[in-house]
Scaffold this motif. Structure first.
Motif, PDB file in Angstrom:
ATOM      1  N   ALA A 266       0.810  -1.217   0.000  1.00 35.81           N
ATOM      2  CA  ALA A 266       0.000   0.000   0.000  1.00 35.81           C
ATOM      3  C   ALA A 266       0.845   1.269   0.000  1.00 35.81           C
ATOM      4  CB  ALA A 266      -0.936  -0.002   1.213  1.00 35.81           C
ATOM      5  N   GLN A 267       1.983   1.247   0.703  1.00 34.48           N
ATOM      6  CA  GLN A 267       2.718   2.486   0.946  1.00 34.48           C
ATOM      7  C   GLN A 267       4.033   2.609   0.177  1.00 34.48           C
ATOM      8  OE1 GLN A 267       3.193   2.911   5.193  1.00 34.48           O
ATOM      9  NE2 GLN A 267       0.994   2.843   5.588  1.00 34.48           N
ATOM     10  N   HIS A 268       4.643   1.468  -0.159  1.00 29.93           N
ATOM     11  CA  HIS A 268       5.973   1.516  -0.774  1.00 29.93           C
ATOM     12  C   HIS A 268       6.077   0.464  -1.882  1.00 29.93           C
ATOM     13  CE1 HIS A 268       6.895   3.759   2.896  1.00 29.93           C
ATOM     14  NE2 HIS A 268       6.508   2.720   3.604  1.00 29.93           N
ATOM     15  N   ARG A 269       5.050   0.365  -2.700  1.00 25.28           N
ATOM     16  CA  ARG A 269       4.955  -0.779  -3.613  1.00 25.28           C
ATOM     17  C   ARG A 269       6.184  -0.941  -4.499  1.00 25.28           C
ATOM     18  NH1 ARG A 269       0.761  -2.324  -8.431  1.00 25.28           N
ATOM     19  NH2 ARG A 269       0.902  -0.098  -8.901  1.00 25.28           N
ATOM     20  N   SER A 270       6.635   0.100  -5.154  1.00 29.08           N
ATOM     21  CA  SER A 270       7.732  -0.024  -6.109  1.00 29.08           C
ATOM     22  C   SER A 270       9.015  -0.532  -5.451  1.00 29.08           C
ATOM     23  CB  SER A 270       7.981   1.322  -6.792  1.00 29.08           C
ATOM     24  OG  SER A 270       8.993   1.204  -7.776  1.00 29.08           O
TER      25      SER A 270
ATOM     26  N   ALA B 283      -5.960  -4.599  -6.521  1.00 29.07           N
ATOM     27  CA  ALA B 283      -6.021  -6.032  -6.803  1.00 29.07           C
ATOM     28  C   ALA B 283      -4.893  -6.767  -6.095  1.00 29.07           C
ATOM     29  CB  ALA B 283      -5.948  -6.270  -8.308  1.00 29.07           C
ATOM     30  N   GLU B 284      -3.695  -6.207  -6.146  1.00 24.69           N
ATOM     31  CA  GLU B 284      -2.559  -6.857  -5.497  1.00 24.69           C
ATOM     32  C   GLU B 284      -2.725  -6.845  -3.986  1.00 24.69           C
ATOM     33  OE1 GLU B 284       0.536  -5.762  -9.109  1.00 24.69           O
ATOM     34  OE2 GLU B 284       0.916  -4.936  -7.114  1.00 24.69           O
ATOM     35  N   TYR B 285      -3.239  -5.762  -3.458  1.00 25.05           N
ATOM     36  CA  TYR B 285      -3.460  -5.659  -2.010  1.00 25.05           C
ATOM     37  C   TYR B 285      -4.467  -6.711  -1.541  1.00 25.05           C
ATOM     38  CZ  TYR B 285      -4.500  -3.499   2.523  1.00 25.05           C
ATOM     39  OH  TYR B 285      -4.674  -3.263   3.863  1.00 25.05           O
ATOM     40  N   GLU B 286      -5.593  -6.807  -2.222  1.00 25.16           N
ATOM     41  CA  GLU B 286      -6.631  -7.747  -1.799  1.00 25.16           C
ATOM     42  C   GLU B 286      -6.241  -9.194  -2.056  1.00 25.16           C
ATOM     43  OE1 GLU B 286     -10.590  -6.708  -2.998  1.00 25.16           O
ATOM     44  OE2 GLU B 286     -10.193  -4.565  -2.798  1.00 25.16           O
ATOM     45  N   CYS B 287      -5.411  -9.411  -3.069  1.00 25.24           N
ATOM     46  CA  CYS B 287      -4.970 -10.776  -3.375  1.00 25.24           C
ATOM     47  C   CYS B 287      -4.133 -11.361  -2.242  1.00 25.24           C
ATOM     48  CB  CYS B 287      -4.183 -10.780  -4.678  1.00 25.24           C
ATOM     49  SG  CYS B 287      -3.702 -12.406  -5.273  1.00 25.24           S
TER      50      CYS B 287
ATOM     51  N   SER C 269      12.287  -7.851 -14.089  1.00 22.68           N
ATOM     52  CA  SER C 269      11.085  -8.367 -14.750  1.00 22.68           C
ATOM     53  C   SER C 269       9.951  -8.563 -13.755  1.00 22.68           C
ATOM     54  CB  SER C 269      11.384  -9.689 -15.477  1.00 22.68           C
ATOM     55  OG  SER C 269      11.688 -10.727 -14.573  1.00 22.68           O
ATOM     56  N   LEU C 270      10.272  -9.021 -12.543  1.00 23.95           N
ATOM     57  CA  LEU C 270       9.218  -9.134 -11.522  1.00 23.95           C
ATOM     58  C   LEU C 270       8.643  -7.758 -11.206  1.00 23.95           C
ATOM     59  CD1 LEU C 270       9.120 -11.314  -8.354  1.00 23.95           C
ATOM     60  CD2 LEU C 270       8.564  -8.899  -8.186  1.00 23.95           C
ATOM     61  N   TRP C 271       9.528  -6.781 -11.021  1.00 26.19           N
ATOM     62  CA  TRP C 271       9.077  -5.422 -10.720  1.00 26.19           C
ATOM     63  C   TRP C 271       8.202  -4.873 -11.831  1.00 26.19           C
ATOM     64  CZ3 TRP C 271       9.873  -0.875 -13.397  1.00 26.19           C
ATOM     65  CH2 TRP C 271       9.485   0.297 -12.736  1.00 26.19           C
ATOM     66  N   ALA C 272       8.645  -5.025 -13.076  1.00 23.28           N
ATOM     67  CA  ALA C 272       7.904  -4.462 -14.202  1.00 23.28           C
ATOM     68  C   ALA C 272       6.533  -5.107 -14.351  1.00 23.28           C
ATOM     69  CB  ALA C 272       8.713  -4.634 -15.493  1.00 23.28           C
ATOM     70  N   ALA C 273       6.484  -6.437 -14.219  1.00 24.56           N
ATOM     71  CA  ALA C 273       5.198  -7.131 -14.341  1.00 24.56           C
ATOM     72  C   ALA C 273       4.248  -6.731 -13.221  1.00 24.56           C
ATOM     73  CB  ALA C 273       5.427  -8.637 -14.342  1.00 24.56           C
ATOM     74  N   ALA C 274       4.786  -6.649 -12.009  1.00 23.40           N
ATOM     75  CA  ALA C 274       3.935  -6.314 -10.867  1.00 23.40           C
ATOM     76  C   ALA C 274       3.415  -4.886 -10.943  1.00 23.40           C
ATOM     77  CB  ALA C 274       4.703  -6.524  -9.574  1.00 23.40           C
ATOM     78  N   MET C 275       4.227  -3.982 -11.444  1.00 20.66           N
ATOM     79  CA  MET C 275       3.796  -2.594 -11.532  1.00 20.66           C
ATOM     80  C   MET C 275       2.735  -2.382 -12.620  1.00 20.66           C
ATOM     81  SD  MET C 275       5.162  -0.937  -9.077  1.00 20.66           S
ATOM     82  CE  MET C 275       4.813   0.768  -9.544  1.00 20.66           C
ATOM     83  N   MET C 276       2.536  -3.345 -13.486  1.00 24.27           N
ATOM     84  CA  MET C 276       1.441  -3.277 -14.455  1.00 24.27           C
ATOM     85  C   MET C 276       0.093  -3.486 -13.780  1.00 24.27           C
ATOM     86  SD  MET C 276       2.924  -5.521 -17.666  1.00 24.27           S
ATOM     87  CE  MET C 276       1.367  -5.439 -18.565  1.00 24.27           C
ATOM     88  N   GLY C 277       0.093  -4.177 -12.645  1.00 26.24           N
ATOM     89  CA  GLY C 277      -1.155  -4.527 -11.988  1.00 26.24           C
ATOM     90  C   GLY C 277      -1.741  -3.387 -11.181  1.00 26.24           C
TER      91      GLY C 277
END
Length: 273
Positions: free
Chosen positions: A149-153, A192-196, A180-188
């Motif tokens: 929530a606060q420091h995602r990147s 959605a990522e928080y609730e997942c 690649s993990l960072w780039a893919a995750a930042m697309m989301g």
């Protein structure tokens, strides 16, 4: 690009390559279908039909405010398999995707499925509860929520290190995998990522696993720092009839990316036996 629109209007992006026997991939948190590239290319070149989707709120799929739970993830997968009229498929899920596949079988059965592969899957239950006292303390998942929530990147770049075992003295660090993990995750979508996080940690899959009636292969590294082996595959494989557990010494959570040759060979052998 290919999209399937499900009942609530969410558009699920998917790839569909080849014309052979189908293999369907479900990805982990918080990335997308591209994490399966080493496996998808390998199997495509060997005559298989390869299907992979981005979970709702992740990657190229649309970003709804609702539906970020395992029941809906499983129903989204079911809708895609129905649209494509997939039959005799092998379902392969990694981490959260392993939970998605497991809940799919629990809710929709195996009429379209002939085999299942679960890799470092979040089953049967990750979080510590009264009935699961050896689980991961909720404080750990609260920390993941807070950092998302606060420091995602920054958090995602830090998270990639233990995912791939790059904090071990013997590891050969790949900056490309971290990026690649960072780039893919930042697309989301952040919601959605928080609730997942709740879905992957607090969902109990024990009853779903008991409904499996097809050959199932569990693959996991014994140095998985994200989904502890002793809480997941070692327990889950005992709940599934006709299952096999393959443990790779020293392998991390992200072993499909760090050791693709070994994982690809394991999957191919399972498909062809």
């Amino acid at each position: 690009m290919n999209f399937n629109t499900v009942s609530d209007g969410t558009q699920i992006f998917f790839k569909d390559w080849g014309k052979g026997k189908p293999v369907v991939f479900s990805h982990g948190w918080p990335v997308n279908a591209d994490c399966w590239d080493p496996q998808m290319l390998f199997l495509l070149q060997r005559g298989y039909r390869i299907i992979a989707h981005d979970r709702r709120g992740h990657g190229r799929s649309s970003q709804p405010s609702e539906g970020h739970n395992m029941d809906t993830y499983a129903d989204d997968l079911a809708a895609l398999l129905d649209k494509l009229d997939v039959k005799d498929a092998t379902l392969i899920g990694h981490s959260t995707g392993g939970g998605e596949v497991t809940r799919y079988v629990g809710r929709h059965g195996t009429r379209r499925v002939s085999k299942v592969v679960l890799i470092g899957a979040v089953v049967p239950l990750m979080a510590q509860t009264a009935d699961n006292p050896n689980g991961v303390p909720m404080a750990v998942y609260d920390g993941i929520r807070k950092n998302t929530a606060q420091h995602r990147s920054d958090f995602l770049k830090q998270l990639a290190v233990p995912v791939y075992g790059f904090n071990r003295p013997y590891a050969k660090v790949s900056q490309g995998l971290i990026d690649s993990l960072w780039a893919a995750a930042m697309m989301g979508a952040i919601n959605a990522e928080y609730e997942c996080i709740k879905a992957l940690s607090e969902t109990d899959f024990a009853e779903d696993l008991k409904k499996f009636d097809v050959p199932t292969l569990f693959i996991q590294g014994d140095d998985d720092q994200i989904v502890p082996l002793e809480l997941s595959s070692m327990v889950a494989s005992k709940l599934v009839k006709n299952s096999t557990l393959k443990v790779y010494p020293g392998a991390p959570h992200g072993l499909p990316q760090t050791m693709p040759d070994e994982v690809n060979a394991e999957i191919l052998n399972f498909l062809e036996t």
